[in-house]
Design a protein around this motif. Sequence first.
Motif, PDB file in Angstrom:
ATOM      1  N   TYR A  80      55.390  41.826  74.341  1.00 51.71           N
ATOM      2  CA  TYR A  80      54.675  42.771  73.486  1.00 51.71           C
ATOM      3  C   TYR A  80      53.471  42.189  72.766  1.00 51.71           C
ATOM      4  O   TYR A  80      52.632  42.953  72.272  1.00 51.71           O
ATOM      5  CB  TYR A  80      55.638  43.404  72.472  1.00 51.71           C
ATOM      6  CG  TYR A  80      56.470  44.485  73.100  1.00 51.71           C
ATOM      7  CD1 TYR A  80      55.902  45.710  73.416  1.00 51.71           C
ATOM      8  CD2 TYR A  80      57.798  44.285  73.421  1.00 51.71           C
ATOM      9  CE1 TYR A  80      56.640  46.708  74.019  1.00 51.71           C
ATOM     10  CE2 TYR A  80      58.544  45.275  74.028  1.00 51.71           C
ATOM     11  CZ  TYR A  80      57.956  46.491  74.318  1.00 51.71           C
ATOM     12  OH  TYR A  80      58.694  47.476  74.915  1.00 51.71           O
ATOM     13  N   ALA A  81      53.319  40.871  72.692  1.00 48.38           N
ATOM     14  CA  ALA A  81      52.166  40.284  71.990  1.00 48.38           C
ATOM     15  C   ALA A  81      50.840  40.736  72.592  1.00 48.38           C
ATOM     16  O   ALA A  81      49.930  41.130  71.848  1.00 48.38           O
ATOM     17  CB  ALA A  81      52.280  38.767  71.966  1.00 48.38           C
ATOM     18  N   PRO A  82      50.679  40.735  73.918  1.00 49.02           N
ATOM     19  CA  PRO A  82      49.401  41.228  74.465  1.00 49.02           C
ATOM     20  C   PRO A  82      49.196  42.721  74.267  1.00 49.02           C
ATOM     21  O   PRO A  82      48.094  43.230  74.426  1.00 49.02           O
ATOM     22  CB  PRO A  82      49.488  40.909  75.960  1.00 49.02           C
ATOM     23  CG  PRO A  82      50.633  40.002  76.136  1.00 49.02           C
ATOM     24  CD  PRO A  82      51.514  40.161  74.958  1.00 49.02           C
ATOM     25  N   ARG A  83      50.249  43.416  73.908  1.00 45.72           N
ATOM     26  CA  ARG A  83      50.155  44.861  73.703  1.00 45.72           C
ATOM     27  C   ARG A  83      49.991  45.225  72.230  1.00 45.72           C
ATOM     28  O   ARG A  83      50.085  46.389  71.863  1.00 45.72           O
ATOM     29  CB  ARG A  83      51.397  45.530  74.294  1.00 45.72           C
ATOM     30  CG  ARG A  83      51.393  45.431  75.816  1.00 45.72           C
ATOM     31  CD  ARG A  83      52.758  45.647  76.410  1.00 45.72           C
ATOM     32  NE  ARG A  83      52.696  45.588  77.858  1.00 45.72           N
ATOM     33  CZ  ARG A  83      52.713  44.472  78.564  1.00 45.72           C
ATOM     34  NH1 ARG A  83      52.810  43.309  77.963  1.00 45.72           N
ATOM     35  NH2 ARG A  83      52.653  44.491  79.873  1.00 45.72           N
TER      36      ARG A  83
ATOM     37  N   ALA B 158      66.233  46.982  70.441  1.00 47.62           N
ATOM     38  CA  ALA B 158      66.820  47.660  71.597  1.00 47.62           C
ATOM     39  C   ALA B 158      65.844  48.694  72.159  1.00 47.62           C
ATOM     40  O   ALA B 158      65.725  48.848  73.376  1.00 47.62           O
ATOM     41  CB  ALA B 158      68.142  48.319  71.212  1.00 47.62           C
ATOM     42  N   VAL B 159      65.138  49.385  71.269  1.00 45.98           N
ATOM     43  CA  VAL B 159      64.132  50.354  71.717  1.00 45.98           C
ATOM     44  C   VAL B 159      63.030  49.633  72.497  1.00 45.98           C
ATOM     45  O   VAL B 159      62.575  50.106  73.546  1.00 45.98           O
ATOM     46  CB  VAL B 159      63.548  51.128  70.514  1.00 45.98           C
ATOM     47  CG1 VAL B 159      62.330  51.938  70.918  1.00 45.98           C
ATOM     48  CG2 VAL B 159      64.612  52.019  69.898  1.00 45.98           C
ATOM     49  N   LEU B 160      62.617  48.453  72.007  1.00 49.32           N
ATOM     50  CA  LEU B 160      61.601  47.686  72.726  1.00 49.32           C
ATOM     51  C   LEU B 160      62.106  47.238  74.092  1.00 49.32           C
ATOM     52  O   LEU B 160      61.358  47.237  75.071  1.00 49.32           O
ATOM     53  CB  LEU B 160      61.170  46.470  71.909  1.00 49.32           C
ATOM     54  CG  LEU B 160      60.372  46.743  70.639  1.00 49.32           C
ATOM     55  CD1 LEU B 160      60.003  45.424  69.968  1.00 49.32           C
ATOM     56  CD2 LEU B 160      59.135  47.556  70.918  1.00 49.32           C
ATOM     57  N   ARG B 161      63.375  46.846  74.160  1.00 47.84           N
ATOM     58  CA  ARG B 161      63.937  46.425  75.447  1.00 47.84           C
ATOM     59  C   ARG B 161      63.958  47.579  76.446  1.00 47.84           C
ATOM     60  O   ARG B 161      63.650  47.405  77.624  1.00 47.84           O
ATOM     61  CB  ARG B 161      65.351  45.875  75.255  1.00 47.84           C
ATOM     62  CG  ARG B 161      65.368  44.495  74.699  1.00 47.84           C
ATOM     63  CD  ARG B 161      66.776  43.898  74.685  1.00 47.84           C
ATOM     64  NE  ARG B 161      66.736  42.666  73.948  1.00 47.84           N
ATOM     65  CZ  ARG B 161      67.000  42.551  72.656  1.00 47.84           C
ATOM     66  NH1 ARG B 161      67.347  43.606  71.956  1.00 47.84           N
ATOM     67  NH2 ARG B 161      66.925  41.385  72.058  1.00 47.84           N
TER      68      ARG B 161
ATOM     69  N   ALA C  53      61.937  47.780  79.951  1.00 50.03           N
ATOM     70  CA  ALA C  53      62.618  48.077  81.214  1.00 50.03           C
ATOM     71  C   ALA C  53      61.965  49.264  81.915  1.00 50.03           C
ATOM     72  O   ALA C  53      61.766  49.243  83.138  1.00 50.03           O
ATOM     73  CB  ALA C  53      64.097  48.356  80.960  1.00 50.03           C
ATOM     74  N   ARG C  54      61.593  50.291  81.151  1.00 49.32           N
ATOM     75  CA  ARG C  54      60.911  51.451  81.743  1.00 49.32           C
ATOM     76  C   ARG C  54      59.542  51.069  82.295  1.00 49.32           C
ATOM     77  O   ARG C  54      59.129  51.568  83.339  1.00 49.32           O
ATOM     78  CB  ARG C  54      60.769  52.562  80.712  1.00 49.32           C
ATOM     79  CG  ARG C  54      62.068  53.232  80.407  1.00 49.32           C
ATOM     80  CD  ARG C  54      61.901  54.353  79.432  1.00 49.32           C
ATOM     81  NE  ARG C  54      63.178  54.988  79.170  1.00 49.32           N
ATOM     82  CZ  ARG C  54      63.373  55.899  78.243  1.00 49.32           C
ATOM     83  NH1 ARG C  54      62.363  56.295  77.495  1.00 49.32           N
ATOM     84  NH2 ARG C  54      64.569  56.407  78.066  1.00 49.32           N
ATOM     85  N   TYR C  55      58.844  50.184  81.586  1.00 55.61           N
ATOM     86  CA  TYR C  55      57.534  49.729  82.060  1.00 55.61           C
ATOM     87  C   TYR C  55      57.678  49.032  83.409  1.00 55.61           C
ATOM     88  O   TYR C  55      56.938  49.331  84.348  1.00 55.61           O
ATOM     89  CB  TYR C  55      56.923  48.775  81.027  1.00 55.61           C
ATOM     90  CG  TYR C  55      55.697  48.058  81.540  1.00 55.61           C
ATOM     91  CD1 TYR C  55      54.452  48.682  81.521  1.00 55.61           C
ATOM     92  CD2 TYR C  55      55.785  46.771  82.049  1.00 55.61           C
ATOM     93  CE1 TYR C  55      53.325  48.032  81.996  1.00 55.61           C
ATOM     94  CE2 TYR C  55      54.661  46.115  82.531  1.00 55.61           C
ATOM     95  CZ  TYR C  55      53.444  46.746  82.499  1.00 55.61           C
ATOM     96  OH  TYR C  55      52.343  46.104  82.980  1.00 55.61           O
ATOM     97  N   TYR C  56      58.638  48.107  83.505  1.00 58.66           N
ATOM     98  CA  TYR C  56      58.810  47.383  84.764  1.00 58.66           C
ATOM     99  C   TYR C  56      59.279  48.306  85.884  1.00 58.66           C
ATOM    100  O   TYR C  56      58.855  48.168  87.035  1.00 58.66           O
ATOM    101  CB  TYR C  56      59.788  46.220  84.595  1.00 58.66           C
ATOM    102  CG  TYR C  56      59.165  45.026  83.925  1.00 58.66           C
ATOM    103  CD1 TYR C  56      57.979  44.482  84.385  1.00 58.66           C
ATOM    104  CD2 TYR C  56      59.766  44.427  82.829  1.00 58.66           C
ATOM    105  CE1 TYR C  56      57.402  43.387  83.774  1.00 58.66           C
ATOM    106  CE2 TYR C  56      59.197  43.328  82.204  1.00 58.66           C
ATOM    107  CZ  TYR C  56      58.019  42.813  82.692  1.00 58.66           C
ATOM    108  OH  TYR C  56      57.447  41.725  82.084  1.00 58.66           O
TER     109      TYR C  56
END
Length: 88
Positions: free
Chosen positions: A33-36, A52-55, A59-62
């Motif tokens: 998330y740092a580059p984002r 957990a929301v970030l995880r 996962a959805r991004y990948y």
Amino acid sequence: MARPHRREGRGADGGSRKKLVMRDPVLDLAAFYAPRGILPDAVRAMSLADRAVLRVGRARYYEEMRWMTAAGVAAAFTPQEEEENEGG
């Protein structure tokens, strides 16, 4: 000639930085998330539910990138259909 104490790309214990990131789930999220625009300090300050929301988002991004890559490869290797009515 003396060898340097630490090799570049390795931690103080001789392990690689990649292994360090894989052991610490907060560093893993921070690296993604740092580059984002979400700073590592902000990730560390988040609650477990927020992480957990970030995880889930990661996962959805990948998963989306996997589907987009598959669609791009399929489109690239699909032969072009010739027009049946070229003259109109």
